[in-house]
Each structure stands twice: as C-alpha cells, then as structure tokens.
Scaffold this motif. Structure first.
Motif, mmCIF file in Angstrom:
data_model
loop_
_atom_site.group_PDB
_atom_site.id
_atom_site.type_symbol
_atom_site.label_atom_id
_atom_site.label_comp_id
_atom_site.label_asym_id
_atom_site.label_seq_id
_atom_site.Cartn_x
_atom_site.Cartn_y
_atom_site.Cartn_z
ATOM 1 N N ILE D 402 -4.373 -24.492 -61.091
ATOM 2 C CA ILE D 402 -2.771 -24.621 -60.982
ATOM 3 C C ILE D 402 -2.556 -25.936 -60.274
ATOM 4 N N LEU D 403 -2.008 -26.779 -60.689
ATOM 5 C CA LEU D 403 -1.471 -27.961 -59.736
ATOM 6 C C LEU D 403 0.031 -27.785 -59.319
ATOM 7 N N SER D 404 0.180 -27.097 -58.301
ATOM 8 C CA SER D 404 1.654 -27.314 -57.674
ATOM 9 C C SER D 404 1.477 -28.265 -56.615
ATOM 10 N N ASP D 405 2.585 -28.495 -55.815
ATOM 11 C CA ASP D 405 2.479 -29.486 -54.702
ATOM 12 C C ASP D 405 3.447 -28.999 -53.860
ATOM 13 N N GLY D 406 3.488 -29.661 -52.567
ATOM 14 C CA GLY D 406 4.270 -29.493 -51.571
ATOM 15 C C GLY D 406 5.851 -29.593 -51.880
ATOM 16 N N PHE D 407 6.477 -30.355 -52.670
ATOM 17 C CA PHE D 407 7.520 -30.313 -53.100
ATOM 18 C C PHE D 407 8.118 -28.906 -53.951
ATOM 19 N N ILE D 408 7.337 -28.603 -54.786
ATOM 20 C CA ILE D 408 7.499 -27.542 -55.459
ATOM 21 C C ILE D 408 7.261 -26.239 -54.518
ATOM 22 N N ALA D 409 6.401 -26.308 -53.718
ATOM 23 C CA ALA D 409 5.825 -25.168 -53.130
ATOM 24 C C ALA D 409 7.257 -24.830 -52.079
ATOM 25 N N ASN D 410 7.598 -25.943 -51.136
ATOM 26 C CA ASN D 410 8.716 -25.350 -50.333
ATOM 27 C C ASN D 410 10.114 -25.621 -50.713
ATOM 28 N N GLY D 411 10.414 -26.338 -51.784
ATOM 29 C CA GLY D 411 11.950 -26.386 -52.467
ATOM 30 C C GLY D 411 12.120 -25.318 -53.189
#
Ligand SMILES: Cc1ncc(C[n+]2csc(CCOP(=O)(O)OP(=O)(O)O)c2C)c(N)n1
Ligand SMILES: Cc1ncc(C[n+]2csc(CCOP(=O)(O)OP(=O)(O)O)c2C)c(N)n1
Ligand code: SF4
Ligand code: SF4
Ligand SMILES: [Mg+2]
Ligand SMILES: [Mg+2]
Lengths: 616, 338, 338, 616
Positions: D402-411
C-alpha cells in the motif's frame, strides 16, 4: 597408429561427471591449452547447487562446456559435438544437448549398477547397452579401470588412483584434438610440488589417455582446429570475476588511491572477494563484514576517508544494501556496487544466471535516487567495465552499479591483455591538501556537477554531511521545498551528464536500414551476436545494438533506434530493459525472454527474430 | 598524527558550528555535547583529525554541532561506516555517536561485531531508554511495563543490559557515565580516547520530553549517593559517602555497612578482571545494588582491527605496483598473437 | 496442545521426507539430524505441532529432511520468522536451525533480541566455524589467523565466544553439545525442549570439506578427555575420567589434580548461577581449561514473550468484536447527515 | 455587539505558531467543530522536523491548515483567507500563501524584540509596525496578555497561564465563523478531568476569546459558511493513519483471523503502530521489532502460522524489507506492506510528503518479483484500501504494497463511516482442518492461481517451503530450467489476475472525447480533482483518471486512455507512474511533477494543463 585427420572450424565439447570427478579442472586445462594454441574459446562451467551433492546422482552432476574454433567464438555453444561423461547421471543430464551423430565418450565404470541406480535408470535400460544411443558415435571406455592400471606402479590407494581418471580423459581429448600436453604437465608439477608421487601418477594417467587414443582403434578421426585470427597482442584466459577484480585493482592503481572492498560472501559474487583478498600488497583492503549492510556502509566510510569504496554481492544481498546506497547518493560519494546477478526472486536459483535485477538497479531505492548502471558484455569486458565504474564513481562523485551475472562471472574467454598503461587516466575529486582558512562548500559543483570531497584529516576543511536533504552548495540540512526540488534534479542531472563521457552507441551489426533491430545488454552479447551473424550470413538483414551503459543511456541511442519499425529486446528476464526502451522511445518493442537460469541459445534468438520478421 | 604546531591549538569555542542546536530545551544531549567539546582540545590531536560519525536519532544530530569532520549516516550503521573509515585512515580519531535505539535496536549487530573486531573507535551511546526522534516509543533499554506510544498497556519486552551485552561481545573497554556529571564524563571520554581498541561508553541521558526522570535516582541530591557507585581502578568499592561498600560473598556481591565492616572487606575494583567486570555489569536488575559508573573493564592487550589489516597490507607491500600489476595480469597462462 | 491419542504416536522413521539428503558425505549435520529425529517422538507432542524454521546455509537445509512443518527462510532471519510464528501460535513447538554465519554473522541482531525477549523457541546453532554453503570463508567463530578463501594470509578478526555473547544478551538457557556425541545431544535437545523460554544450543559440527578436524580435540579418543568437561547440575566439575577437576581460586578457575585435591575442592556446577555460567563461558580462550559441554545456564523464572503478549491480548479481550468495532469507529466525535 | 454577517462558500484558514503553542490541538478542535457543524473539510498539519525545535524560530513553526465549505472540499487549499500567527516566525513562514486582502490575526507579544530576533527579523522591520502588511486586514491582538488576564483568577504560574492562549485564539475564531464552543468545552473537560483548575482556565480563555470577538470592534464581519450537502450517514473526521489502522482491524475481524503487525517505528508510519497497539482486545498483535527486517520477517512468520501478517514503514525502512518481501513472494504467503511515503532519497525529508517510492514498490526487489501495489486516494480512503489489501493478500496469497504518504497519513477529512457489515466478505486460503492422510500439494493452485496454505499444527499437512525456486504443484526445491520459467510466469500471472476483482477504472471527470486526459494516483486525488473541476467550470474539457490500483492496472485502462492525444500524469515525484503509462500504452504522456515535500497546489496543476492545451 596413424588416424585420419579431419579439419574442423569449430567444436563444442562438454565434460560432465560427478562433482568429485575433477570436471572443472579438466575443462579448465583443456580450455587453457586450447587458448594457448591460438583458438578462440568460450567456456561455461555449470556447478551443482550443493557443495557435495550425493555422488553419482543427477543433482551432483558438474559440467564444463567449451566452444573453440578458428574464428570468433561468441558463446559456449547451443549443442555439443562431443560429450564426455564419467557416469550415467552425467549422460542423462546432458544427452539432450548433444548434436545428432555427436561423439560420446563414456566411462563404463560409471554405468555400473550402483551408478545406474543413483541416476535413477533401471538396470535394463543402461544406455551403453540398450542401443538407445545408436544415433551417436559412442566410445565406451573403462576409464576408471584403465587409469588404475596406468598408475598402479605408484601404489596409491584405490581412491587416489581413481582420482587420476580425469587426467586420463584429458589426455585422450588432447590426442583427439591434436593438442600438446605440456601446459597441463607443467600445471600438475606445480600443483603437486610437495607430493611428487601424486604428480607423477597424474602425468602418467594423462599420457596414458593420450596413448590410448593413439594406440587403440576406437577413434576413426583425429581432429584439427586451426588457430583463430586475433588482434595481435598478449593473451590469457580470464573469467568474469577475475577480470572484475583486476579491473578494480587497475583503477585503484591509476587513481593512486587504496581500494576498499566491503562485502559479505554470496554466490556467485564471492570470488571477487577471494581474488582481491590475495592482493593486499597493492593497498587493497578486503573487509568481510557481518552482513551486506555493514559491507556497503564500511565502503561508504572508506570512500568518505578518501579511498575507493566498493561492494560486491548478488540479488538478496543487493536488496539489503539499497538503503545505504541511498545514503551514498545523498552524500554524493564515490561508491561502486557490483551485482553478480543470479536466478531470483528471493534465494531463487543461487548457482544459475539471470538478468532480472535491472529494474532493481535502476529503481530499487526509496525516493528519487538515480545512480549510474553499467553492464559488461563479456567475461573479459568486466576488466574495463570495473575500471570505468571506478572512474565514473570518482570523477562524478556518484554510486555506480555494475550488473554482471553468473554466466559472465564464471565463464572464461581469451583476453587480449590490457596493461595498466593502456587504460585512461583517473582523477578523483578528493581534496587532501590543507588550506589556510575554511571556506569550503561541500556541495559546490564542478562542471560535470560532481562535488569536491574534502577528506577528513585535511586542515581547515572540517564540515558535516549526512542523509537529510542538503542545501545546495553549503550542504547544510535544508527543508526548503524549492531547494529539495533543485537537489533532486541536480542529482539526476549529474547522472545524466555521465552520458557525455560514455562512448557513442554503435551498431554491432547492420545499420539503420536493416529490417529489424535487436537490442540486448550485458551478458547476452555473445548469443545475440552469434544469432545476428548467422542470420545475416543466411541472407537476413538484422541490426544489433548492445548496451553496456544503461543509466544514462548513450546520448545517440534514440537516433539509432528511431528508424526501425521492428525492434526486439532480448533479455534473460521477464522483460525489463524493454520497459525502458518503450518508455523512452515509445517504440512497440517486442521482447525475447528466457527465464531458465541459463544463457540464451543462439537458435532461440534466431527463431524469435525470424518469427517476428515473418509476422509481417 | 599529532602535529604539535601552534596552528593546531584550539578551544571548545572553536568546536561550535554555525548550525543552531536543535535539541529540546533541557535535553541531556546538551551536556554531553559540552563535555565532549571540553576535552577534545586536551587530547593533543589537531581539530581536523577528529571525525564524528552518527546514526539517526536525536543524539545522532550531534555531529552537526561539532566543528570537526562529521557524518550523520543512517539508522544503526554508524559503527560500520566508522569501521571502514578507521581501517583506511588509522591516524584519525574516530568517534561514533549513537542512541539506545540506534546502537542496540537496529544497529545491534554492527555494534557487537565492531566490539569483537576491536577497531580503535570511541563509541558514545546516549542511552535515554526511549526513542526520542520518533516521538516516544519504548527502546531495547526500556524497562518491562513501560507505557509508551507503542506500548499503551506497558511493554512486555525484557530490556538489554547494555554493558553486559558488550562484555559478552568481547568488548575491550566498557564504561558508564551520566549527562548531569560533566567532570565524570570528561574523565571517561579521555579514558575512552586513550584506550586503543573500541571504547564503549554508555551515557545515561535524560530525555525530558518522552522519558523524563529516568535517571533521577542517580542525580537527585538526596538519593544519588545510595544508587550510584563510582569505580576507581584498584580501589575498594565504596559508596554512599563512604558509609557503604560492596563485598563478594563467594561470587555474590552484597552491600555492607562500613560502620560494621571495614574497607578491607570490600571488593577491590580491577578494570582488567573480566569476571569482576561481569559481576559489575550485573549490578543492574538487582535494585539493592548501586549502579556502577566509571570504567568497568579495560583490556589493552587485544590487537586492533586496523592494526591487523594494515599490518597485512604493509607486509605484502609491493614497491612498483603498476609493474607488478602488469605481470600479475600475465601470471596465468598467456600467449602472444603477432 | 498435546494430544495423547494413538494417531499421534510416531517414530524417527516417520520423520524422514522424500527429499534426498544433500549434505556432503561425512558432514556432521547428519548426526545432528538423526539425534533430533530420535528425540522428537519422545516429547509427547504430535508430529504436526513441530515446526523447524531455518535461515540459509548448509545447516539450514535441515527442515527439508524433517517431515514436520518447516520453512527454509532467508539468511539470518529465522529467529525473526520464528518469533512471529511462536507469539501467534504458542501451542506449537518451534525450532530454529541456524549456522554460525546465519545466526552470528548476518543474523546476530535478531539472535540477541530474541534472547532478551525470550520466546519459547529452541535454537540449534550448528557451529562449524566456517561458511559451508558459500564454499569456505571464515565466520565470526573462526579463530584468528585462519586461512580461508577470503583470508589467504589468515584472518585478523577476533571471533565471538558464542555462549558468552548469548549470556550477555540475557539468554535464559545456554548449552553446548557436539555432533559426534549422539547421546549427549539428545539429552541436551530434550532439556532445550523442556525449557520455557528461548533455548540456545551451540552444537560443534564438523565441516569435513572446508574446516575438517576443527573439533578433533573434543572427539579424538586420546585427547578428548583432557579437552572437554561434561557439566551436571549440582555436581562438582570433574573431568579426564575423574583425574582432574576445576576449582575456583577467588574468581579464577584453575585445574586441579584430583590425586592431590579432593572432589570437595571443586567448583560445583549450578545452572541457575549466572556468574558461574559466565565463568564457564570463559573456558574458551584459555586453552588450559577444558571446554564445557552441557547446560551452562538455565533460568526458568523469566516470562516468555508469547506469554506476555497473549496475556495482554486475553486481558483486553472483547467478546463481540464486530459490535465493539463499529462503536470504536464512532468514538471520535461523529455526526449524522440525514 | 452585533456585527454584520457575511455568507461565504468556503474558507481556508491557517493556524501557525511555535510548536509549543498548541497549534495542532487548536486546528484539530476547529476542524472537528466545523465538521460536526456539517461543512466539508480538508486539513493539512505541518510539523517541524525537530521534536522541539528552538522556540520562536522559523524551523520551530508548527502549522495547521484547514479548508472548509458548503460544497465538496478537495484539498486543504492553495492559499489562506485567514492566517492566525502566534509569533513573528510564523508570519514570516506563512505570509507568502495568504491571499491578497486576507485576514491576519497576530499575537502582539509574539512580535517583541526577542521573537523578532529569533525569527531573524531586524527590530525596525517589525511587520506589525512598518506597514509592510498594508495589503491585508491585520488584527493585532495581544493574545498572550489577554489570556493571562482572563485566567488570572486561577493563580496559575506564568507559563501555565500563557499556555491557554491557544484556547483564546480558538474562541475568537469560533466567534468569527459563528461556531459553538460545546465540542471543545467537552473536550477540555475530558482531557483535564484530573486537573479541574486547568480545565476551567482553558474554558475561561476559550470564552474570553469568543467574547473578545463579540465585544470589541476589531472585526467588521462575522462569517457564515453553510452546511455542505453530503451523502446521508454517520460521519466522523479521520486521518489517513487512523483510517489505515481501522481498515486493517476491520479486515481481520471479517476474515476472523488475528492481525499481526511486525514493524519498527519511523515517521510518518509510526502512528499506525500506535493506533493498533491500543486494540489488543481484537486479537491484534503488535510487535515492535528490533529493525524493519525483523518486523517483516515476524509478519511472514505470523502469516505462515495462519494470522494476517502486516508490516508498516516508510522509505528507508521499506528498502530494508525488500529482501524479505521477496521471500514472501516465493512462499506465496499473504503479507501487507504499508509504505507511508516521505521525501527521499535516503533520510531525505522525514516529515514531508512525496510519492517517490512507486518504482521501488513495483520493481525494488531482486529477481522477477511482482507484487500487488495499491494506493489510497484520500485520508479516509485508507480504510477501504487497507481492507482490500488484506483481502487481496489472503485470497490471492500474495504480498500487497500500500502506498500512502505523509500528506494522506496526517491530514484528515470527514468520513462517512462504513461499518464492518458494509464491507465485502474475506475468505482466506488457510487450511486448518486436520486430514486423514497427507497428500497435500503446497503449490497446487486455485482458480485465481492462489495456493492453499496448510497451517502448522494441522494434522497430516506437514510440508516444507522456502526461498529457493519451487517445483510447480509439489513445492519441492527445483533447479529445472523450464520449471523456473513456468513459476516466474505463474507468479506474475497470479498478480495480473487480481485485475479480475478490482473495479473497472472510470473517469472522475470528462470522458473519452475530452480534449486532454490527466492521470494521477494516490494522494494527489484532491488537488487534481479540484483543478479539473475548476477548469471544466471555466469552460475547458478535461478528463481525469485517478488510479488506486497500480499493479495490476485496471483491465479497462488501456481502452480509456487510447482515444486521447494529450495525456498528462501528475505526481509528487520526478516522473514514475508516467514511465508505466508510456511503457504500457506507448502514449507520449507529459508529466506534471512537484518534488518539494508538499502537496500540489490546485493552481499548479491548472497552469500545467492550460499550458499543455495551449501548446497545441
Ligand atoms: C531505517 C530506519 N528505520 C527507522 C528510522 C526512524 N528512526 C529514526 S531515529 C529512531 C530511533 C531513535 O532512538 P534512539 O536511537 O534511542 O535515539 P534518540 O532519538 O533517543 O536519541 C528511529 C526508529 C529511520 N530513520 N531509519
Ligand atoms: C542475504 C544473503 N547474503 C548472503 C548469502 C550467502 N550465504 C548463504 S549461506 C551463508 C553462510 C553460511 O554459513 P553458516 O551460516 O555458518 O552455515 P553453514 O553453511 O556453515 O552450515 C552465506 C554467506 C545469502 N544467501 N543471503
Ligand atoms: S526528544 Fe528527548 S532526546 Fe530528543 S531532543 Fe528532545 S529531550 Fe532530547
Ligand atoms: S560444506 Fe561442510 S557443512 Fe556444508 S554440507 Fe559439506 S561438510 Fe557439511
Ligand atoms: Mg534513545
Ligand atoms: Mg557454518
């Protein structure tokens, strides 16, 4: 006895037997003698996966394939003219690749009930007896017995006497191809210097084999293969891993910097460690680390200190190094990573060859992390590619990945020796001279975008570097958005600029008007070359491009590829370079792929090309 | 290579860099930084011959604040990087800066292998018993039951005893000190520098954000005397301002009251005695025994890695390397085509 | 979960697989395989509850030859794989098969962390002091000066003392045995099985191809009595057929002649005494002392990792999980749109 | 006082101050209250890299951006309508993104000489005094002082009083946007249950802020933003990492298997560990391993034992896992690898967002080692994508990345809660029932090419698996060349067949007749969607495709892309998905790339599209 002589242009011979039978040694001796004689050669040793697989079984079969001729030899050959088998398992494994009417030399003792059982052949189906080999010229010789008789005078034990049987075979084959035994006799004397009895027994066996050929009437012909025409010069036989080690050494000498190899053993890369560890006298540090991560990190530490840090491994080990390679990319330190590819994924087929780590080399790191990727195309080419890898790493302050593979690493060919003076100069970017004051900017760049690296211990160059994003020029930590984008692009551009120094791509065969272009990279050079040659001799018009520089690609590649309607990409993987070609040049390239842990056969490539040509 | 010229004289102030120190206010890391800065000028080696290599963690930011050569490498690998540097550049003074997570969690393997190989590195392990940089998870030195972000009902993992681990890995120098005691730190860092071989210094370091008060029992005025014991070579084990001592009952250490017993009953510290060192490392789980500070073990007899490697290189040294190389290329059977 | 039904009775023969054993003829691995096969049926657990997890190396081929569940994982990581299995399936009997390279070189970190966490695994470390599978490089247990493919003029690296390392890592069970002594092996493997917690068994294993004779001094009839000592709990340390013993002179072990001294002078082995265990692990570099075989240390008091983890899970257990989950989704502020 | 009310459709507000100022809490409270009220929202928290960067400095600035409105909100917004700054550094950092004539609420105490110095602003250039802000509506309020006065009655220390100032600001902003304080008052009471004085002080400060707005005449308008129209249902606000954890949990419950997370902390992935470690009551094992390798290997061990093994990390940690992921691929065990991408390469920009690990996900392993790659497109989408990842892993016996990222993770964003019953069923391939005799074939395949996995402890299923190439069906070690090729292709085909179960790709906007197609993946969904919406509202005709399934790609993708002459691919990297699109579909796609550790701004995408449309 005087046999008839037959002139041949080329011969493929395969020695096969149990891994305890000394097959590799026999093969190597024959190869060296043949090379010394002046034939061109290509060899392909094929080991069992186990250290000592059970004697006599199919998994225990060790093979050595040799192709020699009076003309340029591209590959070890698709099929054998001669198959020498020491036991039933060896015949079983190899018969399928013997040419129709090919010669079999079989050791009768290796087909006794025990050996048949071990090879899983029912006794009544003994191939030496049931006429199943009627399409071949079979020579059944009780090599074991004849050897024992020959060396009886030395009063060796049973096992030790038997061990000389590979020399008997070698002698016989020398006779068959009209070769002298001098080289091997010298070799035996040298090897058993401290055991003269063993030496003499082996020499006796060798001669007995030779004489057996000469005296008996088993063989109708003796064969002659004339010398090949080669570039003038000094030659030796060299395998890929040796050449790689020598190339590294040469680069270290010309750069006048110590070489530091940080590595962890893994098949088929370990031999580079073994070789380099013999050459400490050249300021070579070999560090056998606790794992691959430590190996590459220690190499980074050595590079940081002003040495040439290199690391060697194979697939699973390369995977472990990817994080640290990212660090080297960020630090912009020289680093050479040498991947001797083997069959994957995971532990895969450790002793087999494959080209399936190309995408990993290009993209297998977190973040935008480009590095230089190059691939030697033949065994001896490893010498210059290893050299160039260090040259690029030092002069462009960038990690360089070399993609060799099991086939290149273990196979050998004659090599027109290039002495150290014949290699281009190397000038590192290390600053090692004290300064009066410190206004050093660690990330200030040279014309090729490389940075100057001040080495610890240099007065007034104190500075700090690390894996966090760096500010352009100063090298300080920077979270600035635009700086990050700039740095990502600078690192990419630095790699791109390596294209300025790599030779322009050329056609190996054909030209932009040919009816089809085939592209390959790395170790498939020989097979593709032979296929294209044969096709063109047969009246086709096929062009061949062989890539040794994969990132960056040669600047003129696009222009060479553009004119073609039919583009094929041949690789020992499920299609990797082809992705690059399609992506970059939007050509509907077709893949020729083989994923069997084995090199291409020439005929496989020919067939694919002909098929594609025929499919309008 | 010590160069005694005056240009090589420097002061702690010269070790400041232009980078703002970015640890949390009150972090124990500041005190360690200052103590290291304090002693470097006294070691008799010029500034440009010092190198600080760190991994990742709060503590591993250290090199940015020290105006020598430095590398902030990757998590857990500083010892490996430092080994590559040290063997090729033995004249440099190479220091490894690491944390309990960096050295003992992800970097545990490189640490134990470094110790057995014994390159002359000085390892400063900032042990705050927590992962600081990643904002507070338990570490391999956190105590059982510790409640952290990743152990909301308490950690079930039994921690390492770091110096015991190092001794088990054949470390030739193990010592312990603490952030709040600048003088003791400095003494220990000098000893670490002086030791030829890998010096392992565990530094108790307070992380006042995620694990505050972890070492209060060794620093709080009222109780520290009871909880810590300061080791001196060849001296009896005495603490609590001279009121208590440690004696060996067979192999078992026990606390004795020096009003009842005399100093002569006490175990005498001997840095070179590995069994004694082992016993001292075990003053750890047993909370009745004081925690030892100082040099627990120091063995100067073991050769260094860089010594061994460079010896072999020197012994093999070839004078005209290029010439020799060309003949090396030709040692295997070769032939000439004309 | 022991199932005493007759269908669960099995014999060593039932443990054979259809795979040909592919070690070199004469390899010590065969004897170890046989000894393990020998004891499994006696442990009172059905065959399908045994799992053998290995890394990579000659020794790590072991699971293919054992008709239980098995995984040949990747180099150095068997302990980690086994930990994941054991904590989620505590009822299984999980064995780790590893080599000196696999466990102590690349796998060193997982090993020491496994030991401190103490899951109930049985680790069999085949120590042949060489890398077998990769055809003969020195390993972290090879002696200084060893000439191998990768150390043509002798290795300069000082080796680990494996059991000392393990003890330093808070191992709760350390033992040593040897390939040539089937009976002793079987006894030790049973002890390892019985120990609740990680059992670490070092097995001296002869690699007759790349490191032949490494352990001859412990197996050759004439000299083995002088070089090995067999430990028994609560028994004095006596060897050489009763002719010699070990006594402690202060903290220093020394050999005594039992014609001069009596058994009562000898150090008494106590598996539960960690300091004694440490002293025994140090019978290693000192060639005057015999090498101890048997259980050096056994501490049954430390909780297991899977115990701790499953306790927390059980204590937190939610009966109707799906229901609870839906409300969990709604615990944070929520609102309804109609 | 009765201010005029102004109706707005959407507002972007940014709270900024020192990381000790409680900015994240303020932002989150405002976000929740706003969501509860019924607006659609999108948030973007922006932390400093240091734990506690020096107070008052630029690196110490912490920010929380919130976009809310009466219509669908795609992104946190390009530029702010309102900027609340607690000190000079916060203004310096954020002013560039304030809209012309935007509102500034500034804390006067944060602009004293000390704070100016810390922000590196010369005293004479105090922006609150030198008229440089004349293009904005500036409200200078001595928030610190007012707060202290308000809470004086509680006799708190100086520091503690000051700490209430974020509540003052929150109260003021509540007033400004006409929101109730109930939710926050509840929250405060809950949070400081054990410290009633602190609770009361905070509530007092909150009310004081509200009253300040109401009483003073600083603000001309009060604003109203009407409720958004949303799907009926229960809503909550959720960030990406929470949603991911909940999705895993849901899958574990529906599969009726324990969940095992083997991981090692790393920003920005650690919160998934933190969240899951709270839920042991659901049979969740969280194992904080000694490193990433151990984490993934333990997860493999757990999967082998019949649990759901998952592992979470970010860039450098994923790099370390690549070898073990290869093992899982060979073992064909279920495994979910969750990569919360951050800025790279190497340590890079740990707290920033990026999409630069796509190629690593696709190709970053040795050998031919394909796995399934999926990417959630919004914060709340992580819930279903985490769920589907486990479903695929279990039902297809394959690793899923799964490719999430810092933006998705924290927002965070409002999420229409999907209860567990609303999710599709999951059926694992584990065999756990004893058999009468053992004729189990571990590599026999089901219709979707997955294998049946007999779990240890199951009677009569004893068998061995490992990382060496397996023989088809039996799973025995095999070095057979053709078997290897077959297995490589079977593993690849198994992944391809996952396309059978993923939803057909659709256009988010436009259709095959639109004049340009823009393709994105993962976290850029909002920015691209907003840009395309605006463009289409402005009269352009742009089609949008957003990929959540990247390997395999949706089966109908080719057909959707084919008609377009102009194809663009927008990514937060230097061009990765675009390589795939070009390679597969031979389209001359153009990249829109940003590598700044920040999400796209809507206008950046709009401009690129317009440019390309104009460049004929
Ligand atoms: C490969 C990798 N894994 C994980 C991380 C995240 N990480 C950074 S520092 C750290 C641990 C910090 O703890 P410690 O070493 O004790 O240092 P401290 O911050 O406490 O000084 C972790 C897990 C990383 N940067 N790289
Ligand atoms: C990641 C990785 N690195 C290296 C190797 C190569 N390798 C396989 S086994 C081995 C060491 C074997 O030594 P040991 O563990 O002592 O086992 P033995 O063969 O002696 O039983 C090595 C280096 C590998 N398979 N994977
Ligand atoms: S988090 Fe802890 S260790 Fe890190 S800087 Fe802050 S106080 Fe120091
Ligand atoms: S190489 Fe050594 S360890 Fe490996 S199988 Fe052969 S004898 Fe045994
Ligand atoms: Mg720490
Ligand atoms: Mg070994």
């Amino acid at each position: 006895m005087n046999n008839s002589k037959k002139q041949l242009r080329e011969v493929v011979i395969k020695f096969a037997g149990d891994s305890g039978d000394g097959i590799q040694l026999t093969g190597n001796q024959f190869a060296e003698t043949t090379a010394l004689f002046g034939n061109d050669i290509a060899t392909f040793p094929d080991f069992p996966a186990e250290i000592r697989a059970p004697i006599g079984t199919v998994p225990g079969v060790s093979g050595f394939q040799l192709h020699f001729g009076d003309t340029h030899i591209f590959t070890p050959g698709d099929a054998y003219d001669v198959l020498v088998v020491m036991n039933a398992a060896a015949l079983k494994t190899n018969l399928k690749s013997l040419k129709p009417n090919g010669i079999i030399i079989a050791n009768i003792s290796g087909f006794d009930s025990k050996n048949l059982r071990l090879a899983n052949i029912p006794e009544e189906e003994n191939p030496l007896e049931n006429n199943s080999l009627h399409n071949y010229q079979v020579h059944k010789i009780d090599i074991t017995k004849l050897t024992k008789l020959a060396v009886a005078e030395y009063n060796l034990g049973n096992k030790e006497s038997e061990r000389c049987k590979n020399m008997f075979v070698l002698g016989l084959v020398y006779w068959l191809y009209h070769r002298t035994m001098d080289k091997t006799i010298q070799f035996i004397e040298q090897r058993f210097k401290k055991e003269p009895i063993i030496a003499n027994a082996n020499i006796t066996a060798l001669k007995a084999g030779y004489n057996f050929g000469d005296t008996t009437e088993s063989f109708t012909y003796q064969y002659e293969v004339a010398k090949a025409e080669s570039q003038p010069g000094l030659y030796r036989s060299i395998n890929g891993n040796q050449a790689m080690a020598m190339g590294f050494l040469a680069a270290s000498l010309n750069a006048e910097l110590p070489l530091f190899l940080g590595t962890y053993p893994i098949t088929p890369a370990s031999d580079i460690l073994h070789e380099l560890s013999k050459h400490k006298g050249y300021d070579v540090y070999t560090f056998q680390a606790e794992d691959e991560i430590s190996g590459v990190c220690a190499a980074i530490g050595a590079s940081y200190g002003g040495s040439i840090g290199i690391t060697t491994s194979s697939g699973p080990g390369i995977a472990l190094k990817t994080e640290a390679i990212g660090l080297a990319t960020m630090l912009e330190l020289p680093l050479v990573i040498c991947n001797i590819q083997r069959g994957g994924p995971s532990t895969g087929l450790p002793t087999k060859t494959e080209q399936a780590d190309l995408m990993q080399a290009l993209y297998g790191r977190n973040g935008e992390c480009p590095l230089v990727v190059i691939a030697p195309s033949t065994h001896s080419d490893c010498y210059e590619m290893a050299y160039i890898a260090i040259k690029i790493a030092l002069e462009h302050t960038v990690p360089v990945m070399i993609l060799s593979d099991g086939f290149i690493a273990n196979g050998a060919e004659p090599w027109n020796i290039k002495t150290i003076e014949q290699l281009p100069p190397i000038k590192s970017n290390f600053i090692t001279t004290d300064a009066d004051s410190n206004n050093y900017m660690p990330y200030l760049r040279n014309a090729n975008l490389s940075r100057n690296i001040a080495v610890p211990g240099t007065r007034n160059y104190e500075h700090r570097i690390g894996g966090l994003e760096k500010e352009n020029i100063t090298g300080n930590i920077s979270y600035d958005p635009l700086n990050h984008e700039l740095m990502v692009k600078l690192r990419a551009e630095k790699v791109e600029r390596v294209a300025d120094i790599i030779p322009p791509q050329k056609f190996e065969s054909g030209n932009e008007k040919s009816s089809l272009l085939i592209i390959g990279w790395g170790s498939t050079y020989g097979s593709i070359g032979a296929a294209v040659n044969e096709l063109n001799n047969e009246g086709y018009d096929v062009a061949q491009i062989h890539l040794k520089y994969i990132n960056p690609l040669p600047a003129n590649l696009e222009e060479l590829i553009k004119p073609f309607d039919k583009v094929m990409v041949a690789e020992l993987n499920n299609g990797q370079l082809i992705k690059l070609i399609r992506d970059k040049y939007l050509k509907d390239a077709i893949g020729i792929n083989k994923i069997q842990g084995q090199p291409f056969m020439v005929k496989e490539i020919k067939e694919s090309i002909i098929n594609h040509l025929n499919n309008a | 290579m010590h160069n005694p010229e005056s240009i090589d004289i420097f002061t702690p102030k010269d070790l400041e860099t232009d980078q703002e120190v970015r640890w949390c206010p009150g972090c124990g890391d500041y005190a360690i930084l200052n103590s290291v800065k304090k002693i470097l000028p006294d070691l008799g080696q010029p500034k440009h011959e010092f190198v600080f290599i760190s991994g990742i963690g709060c503590s591993s930011r250290f090199p940015y604040y020290m105006n020598t050569f430095g590398m902030h490498s990757i998590h857990g690998r500083a010892t490996a990087v430092a080994t590559g540097l040290k063997v090729t550049r033995p004249e440099l003074s190479v220091w490894v800066i690491t944390g309990d997570g960096d050295a003992l969690s992800i970097g545990g393997n490189h640490l134990i292998h470094t110790l057995r190989r014994n390159p002359d590195l000085n390892i400063l392990l900032f042990n705050n018993q927590i992962y600081g940089l990643t904002k507070g998870q338990y570490s391999p030195t956190s105590e059982v039951g510790k409640v952290t972000k990743s152990s909301p009902v308490g950690s079930v993992e039994s921690p390492f005893n770091p110096l015991s681990l190092c001794l088990g890995a054949n470390s030739t120098f193990i010592a312990r000190t603490i952030d709040k005691d600048a003088k003791h730190q400095q003494e220990i860092y000098k000893r670490a520098y002086a030791h030829k071989g890998t010096s392992m210094v565990e530094i108790y370091q307070n992380c006042n954000v995620f694990n505050d008060h972890a070492f209060d029992i060794f620093t709080d005025k009222e109780i520290k005397l009871l909880n810590g014991i300061y080791l001196e070579h060849q001296k009896p084990l005495i603490y609590d301002g001279g009121k208590k001592g440690i004696r060996l009952n067979g192999l078992q250490p026990e606390v004795i009251d020096l009003e009842e017993y005399s100093q002569a009953d006490c175990m005498v510290h001997d840095e070179t005695d590995k069994t004694k060192a082992f016993i001292l490392t075990q003053f750890f789980e047993n909370h009745l025994l004081p925690r030892p500070f100082g040099v627990l073990y120091c063995d100067n007899s073991k050769p260094t890695l860089e010594g061994g490697m460079n010896n072999q290189i020197e012994r093999a040294n070839i004078v005209d390397k290029k010439l020799a190389f060309n003949s090396l290329l030709m040692t295997n059977a070769y032939w000439e085509v004309k």
